[in-house]
Scaffold this motif. Structure first.
Motif, short mmCIF file in Angstrom:
data_model
loop_
_atom_site.label_atom_id
_atom_site.label_comp_id
_atom_site.label_asym_id
_atom_site.label_seq_id
_atom_site.Cartn_x
_atom_site.Cartn_y
_atom_site.Cartn_z
N ILE A 132 -12.88 16.60 -11.07
CA ILE A 132 -12.79 15.14 -11.09
C ILE A 132 -14.20 14.56 -11.05
O ILE A 132 -14.99 14.86 -10.15
N LYS A 133 -14.51 13.77 -12.07
CA LYS A 133 -15.86 13.24 -12.19
C LYS A 133 -16.00 11.84 -11.59
O LYS A 133 -17.11 11.42 -11.26
N ALA A 134 -14.88 11.14 -11.51
CA ALA A 134 -14.96 9.79 -10.95
C ALA A 134 -13.66 9.42 -10.27
O ALA A 134 -12.57 9.83 -10.70
N VAL A 135 -13.80 8.68 -9.19
CA VAL A 135 -12.65 8.16 -8.44
C VAL A 135 -12.63 6.65 -8.69
O VAL A 135 -13.63 5.97 -8.50
N LEU A 136 -11.47 6.16 -9.13
CA LEU A 136 -11.34 4.73 -9.44
C LEU A 136 -10.47 4.04 -8.38
O LEU A 136 -9.49 4.62 -7.92
N ALA A 137 -10.83 2.83 -8.03
CA ALA A 137 -9.98 2.07 -7.12
C ALA A 137 -10.09 0.58 -7.43
O ALA A 137 -11.16 0.10 -7.85
N THR A 138 -8.99 -0.10 -7.25
CA THR A 138 -8.94 -1.55 -7.43
C THR A 138 -8.92 -2.18 -6.04
O THR A 138 -7.96 -1.99 -5.30
N HIS A 139 -10.02 -2.84 -5.68
CA HIS A 139 -10.15 -3.36 -4.32
C HIS A 139 -9.02 -4.34 -4.01
O HIS A 139 -8.38 -4.26 -2.97
N ASN A 140 -8.82 -5.28 -4.93
CA ASN A 140 -7.77 -6.27 -4.72
C ASN A 140 -6.86 -6.28 -5.95
O ASN A 140 -7.29 -6.67 -7.03
N GLU A 141 -5.63 -5.79 -5.79
CA GLU A 141 -4.66 -5.77 -6.90
C GLU A 141 -4.13 -7.20 -7.05
O GLU A 141 -3.30 -7.66 -6.27
N THR A 142 -4.64 -7.87 -8.06
CA THR A 142 -4.34 -9.29 -8.26
C THR A 142 -2.87 -9.52 -8.62
O THR A 142 -2.34 -10.61 -8.43
N ALA A 143 -2.22 -8.49 -9.15
CA ALA A 143 -0.82 -8.64 -9.57
C ALA A 143 0.13 -8.68 -8.38
O ALA A 143 1.19 -9.31 -8.44
N THR A 144 -0.25 -8.01 -7.29
CA THR A 144 0.66 -7.89 -6.15
C THR A 144 0.10 -8.54 -4.89
O THR A 144 0.80 -8.62 -3.88
N GLY A 145 -1.16 -8.98 -4.94
CA GLY A 145 -1.79 -9.56 -3.75
C GLY A 145 -2.03 -8.52 -2.67
O GLY A 145 -1.74 -8.76 -1.50
N VAL A 146 -2.56 -7.38 -3.09
CA VAL A 146 -2.79 -6.26 -2.17
C VAL A 146 -4.27 -5.89 -2.13
O VAL A 146 -4.88 -5.63 -3.16
N ARG A 147 -4.79 -5.87 -0.92
CA ARG A 147 -6.18 -5.42 -0.72
C ARG A 147 -6.16 -3.98 -0.24
O ARG A 147 -5.48 -3.64 0.72
N SER A 148 -6.95 -3.14 -0.90
CA SER A 148 -7.00 -1.72 -0.51
C SER A 148 -8.24 -1.42 0.31
O SER A 148 -9.21 -2.17 0.32
N ASP A 149 -8.18 -0.27 0.97
CA ASP A 149 -9.20 0.14 1.93
C ASP A 149 -10.29 0.95 1.21
O ASP A 149 -10.22 2.18 1.13
N ILE A 150 -11.28 0.23 0.71
CA ILE A 150 -12.33 0.90 -0.07
C ILE A 150 -13.19 1.79 0.83
O ILE A 150 -13.56 2.91 0.44
N ALA A 151 -13.47 1.33 2.04
CA ALA A 151 -14.23 2.16 2.99
C ALA A 151 -13.46 3.45 3.27
O ALA A 151 -14.05 4.53 3.38
N GLY A 152 -12.13 3.34 3.36
CA GLY A 152 -11.29 4.51 3.62
C GLY A 152 -11.35 5.52 2.48
O GLY A 152 -11.36 6.73 2.70
N ILE A 153 -11.39 5.02 1.25
CA ILE A 153 -11.48 5.95 0.10
C ILE A 153 -12.85 6.64 0.11
O ILE A 153 -12.96 7.83 -0.16
N ARG A 154 -13.88 5.88 0.44
CA ARG A 154 -15.21 6.51 0.56
C ARG A 154 -15.16 7.66 1.57
O ARG A 154 -15.67 8.76 1.33
#
Ligand SMILES: *Cc1c(COP(=O)(O)O)cnc(C)c1O
Length: 395
Positions: A132-154
């Motif tokens: 795996i060369k890159a990990v992708l994440a969407t901080h704020n999913e605008t379609a569902t109004g969901v904020r993800s834990d970017i520090a947690g993924i790090r």
């Protein structure tokens, strides 16, 4: 005629001063007058991204162009990348990767859930050969109004001892919710001008870490318009490899000044307060956000689940036709099931109250069992009890 505010999660409402800053006479983008605009704009973006290490690259494009730049500069055809699909924007980024010939390992998550950090950890830990060369994440999913834990993924990437790049879509979070590029070890951060920066669409704003820049030397996906190296080479001599969107950049300079003058903590507190008022309105209507739990609630957009058998899109259509107010429709899997109230950018408590009141009228007109004034009262009650970070801390 007066103009109502919009309640879509981008493009957002524009302060008059920003509109005026974008409206300028032609100037030579190879002159020092351009450098006087561009330099401060870039410096301002660095502060908003909380980075001292990254380079800022700004393309005349929308956020989608930023996604394309993030992958085409750092990856090669056939490279494996890891991504979660939990809404329309994460879905579209995956689609973009696939169309560029990347091998996307997709973690499917419910629409309404966040990026599943534990599954990222599992997959990365199992990837002993570092395919795996890159990990992708969407901080704020605008379609569902969901904020993800970017520090947690790090943390998951580090716990797995994995060297993959970390590419983050912050299009609907940056400038409205806390984003810490350096602290979270984000290698490419992507945003656009028409959300937290309160500008018209037209700028893809990208933060590039030294590690991502190093990757661009060997990455072989094709890019010309979006080449980080061309851009940075031209910056070094005070310009652009092609014609920049000068007026928008002048607007960006002012937008970053405005955000920094208000204070980033105050900006985030304002977004949180406004969002919390909207959520209280939603519960007062007897409804609930699409986001599955409070830790996931977005402070920039709320997607609201409407009763089974009701087409949520009717609310959006009716509010536009009858009251000339724009709300967001449900997208993809949640089309017809949710409508969205965007509450980011140049937004105040009072503006939010007008949106809540309008949503109530539209829902009542359409026969939903919503008591007029119930959501407004719940939000009023919350907004009355203080403004800003101090009031939030006191709660
Ligand atoms: C708006 C948005 C995009 C797409 O940006 P465009 O400027 O429309 O290309 C991407 N990701 C997220 C999370 C967004 O909210």
């Amino acid at each position: 005629m007066s103009q109502n505010p919009v309640f879509i999660p981008g493009p957002t409402n524009m302060p008059d001063a920003i509109r005026k800053a974008c409206d300028m006479a032609t100037l030579d983008h190879r002159s020092s007058a351009f450098a006087d605009i561009f330099g401060p704009a870039v410096a301002g973006v660095k502060q908003v991204l909380k980075t001292t290490k990254a380079e800022i690259v700004i393309f005349p494009a929308s956020g989608t162009g930023g996604w394309e730049a993030a992958i085409s500069n750092t990856l090669s055809p056939g490279d494996k990348v890891l991504a979660a699909r939990h809404g329309m924007f994460s879905h579209r980024w995956i689609d973009l990767c696939q169309r560029h010939g990347l091998d996307v390992q997709i973690i499917e998550a419910p629409w309404g859930a966040g990026c599943p950090v534990d599954q990222y950890l599992q997959v990365l830990t199992a990837d002993k050969t570092h395919e795996i060369k890159a990990v992708l994440a969407t901080h704020n999913e605008t379609a569902t109004g969901v904020r993800s834990d970017i520090a947690g993924i790090r943390k998951a990437i580090d716990a797995a001892g994995h060297p993959a790049l970390f590419l983050v879509d912050g299009v609907s979070s940056i400038g409205s919710m806390d984003f810490r590029m350096d602290e979270w070890g984000v290698d490419v951060a992507v945003t656009g001008s028409q959300k937290g920066f309160m500008l018209p669409a037209g700028l893809a704003i990208v933060g590039v870490s030294p590690k991502a820049l190093a990757a661009s030397a060997s990455a072989t996906l094709h890019r010309t318009f979006f080449d980080f190296r061309d851009m940075l080479k031209s910056y070094a001599s005070g310009g652009y490899p092609y014609t920049p969107a000068v007026g928008l950049l002048n607007g960006l300079k002012l937008a970053t000044d405005m955000l920094l003058d208000e204070g980033l903590d105050a900006v985030f507190a304002r977004h949180h307060r406004i969002a919390e008022g909207v959520r209280r309105a939603v519960f007062a209507w007897g409804m609930r956000p699409c986001a599955q739990s409070p830790d996931l609630y977005s402070d920039t957009v709320t997607a609201i689940l409407t009763p089974e058998g009701f087409n949520a899109t009717d609310i959006v259509t009716h509010a536009a036709d009858r009251y000339d107010v724009a709300f967001g429709v449900g997208l993809g899997e949640v089309a017809g099931k949710v409508f969205r109230i965007g509450h980011l950018g140049a937004m105040t408590d009072v503006m939010a109250l007008s949106g809540i009141a309008t949503a109530e009228m539209a829902m009542a007109d359409l026969g939903l069992p919503v008591q007029l004034g119930s959501g407004v009262a719940a939000a009023q009650d919350y907004y009355r009890h203080g403004t800003g970070a101090a009031a939030l801390a006191a709660e």
